[in-house]
Design an enzyme around this catalytic site. Structure first.
Site, PDB file in Angstrom:
ATOM      1  N   CYS A  86       0.862  -1.184   0.000  1.00 47.49           N
ATOM      2  CA  CYS A  86       0.000   0.000   0.000  1.00 47.49           C
ATOM      3  C   CYS A  86       0.896   1.230   0.000  1.00 47.49           C
ATOM      4  CB  CYS A  86      -0.918  -0.006   1.217  1.00 47.49           C
ATOM      5  SG  CYS A  86      -2.018   1.417   1.296  1.00 47.49           S
ATOM      6  N   CYS A 228      -5.132   6.063  -3.840  1.00 45.70           N
ATOM      7  CA  CYS A 228      -4.455   4.761  -3.795  1.00 45.70           C
ATOM      8  C   CYS A 228      -3.029   4.998  -4.252  1.00 45.70           C
ATOM      9  CB  CYS A 228      -5.160   3.749  -4.690  1.00 45.70           C
ATOM     10  SG  CYS A 228      -4.274   2.172  -4.862  1.00 45.70           S
TER      11      CYS A 228
END
Length: 290
Positions: A86, A228
């Site tokens: 991530c 993101c």
């Protein structure tokens, strides 16, 4: 009696996380417990969980220990599923370690173990910059259907440690018209699933040697998020791939939660992609596990 645990809420450009300190690897969370913690009505609310654990205390951290990474980012999506990496989360993770005195980041890069390998994080003008490593372009075309898109569009597979499908959108109005409350359909559907990015180029695409795009994203295991990090990197890499050899190596990417920077540079002979942006810690507290 329910177990009470400490937590910190943080975010990177609106992509938010619950950080759980567990240095000795004693906390075992079920998928349901993760989902409840991330629930925005019945829990704290977040796009995912970042368990802060020493690499030596988790089976998946063995390679990280060998590489010199004391800490491992155990990232779980909002539905409880494990994820490889991530990009926003690792910046928030680094901020948490630095602010809490768990690690230093000012003199040398901070090494952090992930399921996608060991990543290094440094401070930058935008806050923190994470070296995501090398990437891979999948030449196989994926057809993407999304509500509000009109007709299916081809998507380009980009792997930056986790899988992405990037779709080019013609203009900002079309980007805004997308309904990402429903998961877009992929044909063929990748076996591990994928994050799906929809991008539109700025006009002009390149200004003073820096490319610029806008993006929305549907994250697997989560849904649409305000940002993101790895998706931002994948989107910039996809547009760079489409633009050809004259495309720049520096990009700014606008997402609903803010703006992030992407750049490519040589690291020991290999071309790496680096992601930079802010990381914020919002508040801390205690919560009883369901």
């Amino acid at each position: 009696m329910p177990q009470t645990i400490a937590f910190t809420k943080g975010h990177g450009t609106g992509n938010d996380f619950v950080l759980l300190p567990d240095p000795d690897g004693e906390l075992e969370l079920t998928d349901d417990q993760v989902a409840v913690l991330c629930d925005r009505r019945f829990g704290i609310g977040a796009d995912g969980i970042l368990r802060v654990v020493r690499s030596a205390a988790i089976d998946e951290g063995r390679d990280a220990v060998t590489a010199g990474a004391e800490w491992f980012m155990d990232y779980r999506n909002a539905d409880g599923s494990k994820a490889e990496m991530c990009g926003n989360g690792i910046r928030v993770f680094a901020r948490y370690l630095a602010d809490g005195g768990w690690a230093t980041i000012d003199e040398t890069p901070l090494l952090i173990g992930t399921r996608a390998g060991v990543k290094s994080v440094t401070r930058s003008e935008l806050g923190f910059e994470a070296d995501l490593g090398t990437w891979r372009v999948d030449p196989a075309e994926v057809l993407v259907r999304a509500r509000g898109l009109g007709v299916p569009r081809p998507g380009l597979g980009i792997d930056v440690g986790n899988p992405h499908i990037v779709v080019a959108i013609s203009n900002a109005d079309e980007l805004e018209a997308l309904d990402l409350t429903v998961r877009p359909q992929l044909q063929p559907d990748p076996p591990r699933g994928a994050n799906i990015e929809f991008v539109v180029p700025s006009d002009p695409l390149v200004r003073e040697g820096v490319g610029s795009i806008r993006m929305r994203v549907f994250e697997r295991g989560v849904g649409e998020t305000l940002s993101c990090g790895t998706g931002v990197a994948a989107a910039a890499l996809a547009v760079r791939h489409w633009a050809g050899q004259a495309a720049p190596d520096r990009w700014t990417v606008e997402v609903p939660g803010g703006t992030l920077g992407v750049r490519m540079q040589r690291v020991r002979g290999d071309l790496h992609v680096l992601l930079s942006g802010p990381a914020s810690l919002v508040y801390s507290g205690e919560v009883a596990l369901a």
